[in-house]
Design an enzyme around this catalytic site. Structure first.
Site, short mmCIF file in Angstrom:
data_model
loop_
_atom_site.label_atom_id
_atom_site.label_comp_id
_atom_site.label_asym_id
_atom_site.label_seq_id
_atom_site.Cartn_x
_atom_site.Cartn_y
_atom_site.Cartn_z
N GLU A 87 0.88 -1.16 0.00
CA GLU A 87 0.00 0.00 0.00
C GLU A 87 0.92 1.22 0.00
OE1 GLU A 87 -2.25 0.88 3.53
OE2 GLU A 87 -3.56 2.27 2.46
N ARG B 75 5.71 -13.00 9.35
CA ARG B 75 6.45 -11.79 9.03
C ARG B 75 7.76 -11.75 9.81
NH1 ARG B 75 2.43 -7.50 10.30
NH2 ARG B 75 3.93 -6.30 9.10
N LYS C 162 4.60 0.18 10.03
CA LYS C 162 4.63 1.45 9.32
C LYS C 162 4.08 2.58 10.19
CE LYS C 162 3.22 -0.06 4.99
NZ LYS C 162 2.61 0.18 3.66
#
Length: 553
Positions: free
Chosen positions: A33, A257, A267
């Site tokens: 994104e 992850r 983020k």
RNA sequence: UGGGUUAUGGUGUAACGGUAGCACUACAGAUUUUGAUUCUGUCUGUCUUGGUUCGAAUCCAGGUAACCCAACCA
């Protein structure tokens, strides 16, 4: 050469699929994104997705998941593309979820016509309230049973901008009592009168992630849609949409992850560090962003190698950052040019060396002979590191001390005769005598000293700024600590030296080279560097067994 | 307290019923004109309790722990 590296679970799935003839070739995708910069955790995903494409002769698309116009910007799109290219990967196609807004709108219509979606007038709070909890079932919205015609009319009106933000949403009609919260009539379209970075003001309704991602995969015919573990519960909805829309069946697979010690990897948190000026920007060398690592001097190869070494699995992990540093040093040790630079200078004066004389010493550029040699000027007055002299030496000290001898790298053996101190007790100069017959490469002195130190001729030295970075956090896992993660920031994560002394060959240093400042670490030219004022970043220190030894005394 | 996912040295990751291996870290030593590199060696592990089996990290049953799920974020 015979040992075969075992496959991780995704490679096994792909090999099985290929063997079974399910696909002729595979197609993966990396779907960021554009609302922030890429970090080392994304590197794991990039290496995985692109790596799989390469390994199995398939392709990988870059697709921006840009369905939320309020957080997304073109600046991020550009940085993401730069970072992927820097890492060394090429995408087959550059796509955007926003390319598919029309398709997605048609898909929504299909669902409405099938009686599988409805327009809901409830507020966000009311929807949340009726959703229930993981242990209690939800309740139906009073608008759940509107007719297909009414839903069609209302949804069209939503698209045409007849309503304000939040006034209405389109929901999938699944099951409000489903054990999977995501299946309790998820919202699939919402109204946002916002400017989109690519579609501008063409749309005022935007699809939610769950109504965009799987369909985008399907439109592109992605065979293996790989994402992280938190999306496991979404898979049921992903499959539901594809099945009911009767479109190409992409499949979602999830892996764990990356988490790394002494840093944060979300983020949201990284954005806070930037916005609240704990760092100078997304590319601050202390950031775990790819642009931060790049600016700090990391090589793309070392990051790729790291991603290969950490493996791919489904269990939660916390990788020791020393593994990343190992990969870095491994590459830099083989490739970095060796030079001499004095970071904390103190004057060394060779009393028996002729004043005004300059000798040119030859020093090797690296451990490999093919890296060649260079000339380094030597004279009566030199700069050496303060820490290489001890007035009262500890045990096992084999650097400079009163009466002690050391080798000056690529030059002579010197013996410390005396030293000067100022009123405050600081050592201002160290006086030595040198052994003329000990010249490097022509040593007939027969003397072997234990220590070798680096130096820079004072008359030829170049002044520079050197930025020494340490880890940004004091805690191994700042995100898991009590309180705000920012309370665990290391106050000494940046130490700036303004008067380092470099050997003159460094005046031609370029940003694309990595240097080893002998005995001090690996360094690179920073983007702030100018001809008048060179600026170097420390990429990583050398391993130092002496610091540990020294702590014992 | 519902559902999902996962448990192998300090950290990662292999072993697909048959010798628990590899890497990082740590530690010890050798070499070294970088206390770097290189080389040699050492320590530490199958979440737990039962069961199946000649044989279980692996199969079965029950526990336990960790992570994820109740955004008009992705």
């Amino acid at each position: 050469m015979s040992e075969e590296k075992s496959l991780h679970f995704l490679e096994e799935i792909i090999e099985d699929d290929l063997k079974a003839g399910k696909y002729q070739s595979i197609l993966t995708r990396f779907p960021p994104e554009p609302n922030g910069y890429l970090h080392i955790g994304h590197a794991k995903s990039i290496c995985l997705n692109f790596g799989l494409g390469i390994k199995y002769g398939g392709k990988t698309n870059l697709r921006f998941d840009d369905t939320n116009p309020v957080t997304e910007e073109t600046e991020y799109v550009e940085s993401i593309k730069d970072d992927i290219r820097w890492l060394g990967f090429e995408w087959a196609n550059e796509f955007y979820a926003s390319d598919y807004f029309s398709n997605l709108y048609e898909y929504a219509l299909v669902l409405i016509k099938k009686g599988l979606a409805y327009v809901d007038d409830l507020t966000s709070e009311e929807i949340a309230h009726l959703k229930g909890t993981p242990t209690e079932p939800g309740k139906d919205s009073p608008y759940r049973n509107r007719s297909v015609e009414e839903n069609l009319t209302l949804f069209t009106a939503m698209k045409e901008g007849k309503y304000k933000d939040g006034e209405k949403v389109l929901r999938a009609k699944i099951n409000m009592a489903h054990v999977n919260m995501l299946m309790r009539d998820p919202i699939i379209y919402r109204i946002k009168h916002a400017h989109h970075h690519r579609t501008g003001d063409a749309w005022c309704i935007y699809p939610m992630y769950d109504f965009a991602h799987g369909q985008s995969d399907s439109i592109e015919h992605i065979t293996h849609s790989i994402c992280t573990l938190e999306f496991v519960p979404h898979r049921e909805l992903y499959d539901w949409c594809i099945e009911n829309l009767e479109i190409f069946p992409s499949h979602q697979y999830e892996f764990a992850r990356l988490n790394m010690t002494y840093t944060v990897m979300s983020k949201r948190k990284l954005l806070q560090l930037v916005n609240e000026n704990f760092v100078s920007g997304w590319d601050d060398p202390r950031m775990p962003t790819l642009s931060g690592f790049r600016r700090k001097g990391y090589t793309p190869g070392s990051i790729r190698n790291f991603c290969d070494k950490i493996g791919v699995a489904k269990r939660e992990n916390m990788i020791d950052i020393s593994l990343l540093e190992f990969c870095l040093r491994e590459e830099l040790n083989a490739s970095a040019l060796r030079v001499m630079a004095v970071l904390e200078p103190v004057k060394l004066i060779i009393d028996n060396y002729e004043a005004g004389k300059t000798e040119i010493m030859i020093s090797e550029n690296g451990p490999d002979e093919s890296m060649g040699t260079r000339e380094v000027p030597f004279s009566k007055e030199l700069w050496i590191e303060k820490e290489d002299f001890m007035e009262v030496p500890v045990k096992k000290w084999f650097r400079l001390a009163p009466g002690a001898m050391v080798r000056l790298k690529s030059a002579y053996i010197v013996k410390c005769e005396s030293f000067d101190k100022d009123a405050a007790g600081h050592i201002t100069a160290i006086h030595c005598t040198y052994l003329p017959e000990s010249r490097s490469g022509a040593d007939t002195s027969g003397i072997h000293v234990k220590g070798t130190i680096h130096w820079v001729s004072a008359a030829h030295a170049v002044n520079a700024e050197v930025r020494l970075y340490d880890r940004l956090f004091k805690s191994e896992n700042p995100a898991a600590e009590e309180g705000d993660f920012k309370e665990h920031i290391n106050p000494d994560s940046l130490h700036i030296i303004t008067d380092a002394k470099l050997e003159p060959s460094l005046t031609t240093a370029t940003p694309d080279h990595r240097y080893q400042f002998l005995r001090k670490g690996y360094f690179c030219v920073d983007k702030d560097s100018t001809a008048d004022k060179p600026v170097f970043n420390r990429t990583v220190t050398l391993k130092d067994t002496w610091v540990k030894e020294a702590k014992r005394y």
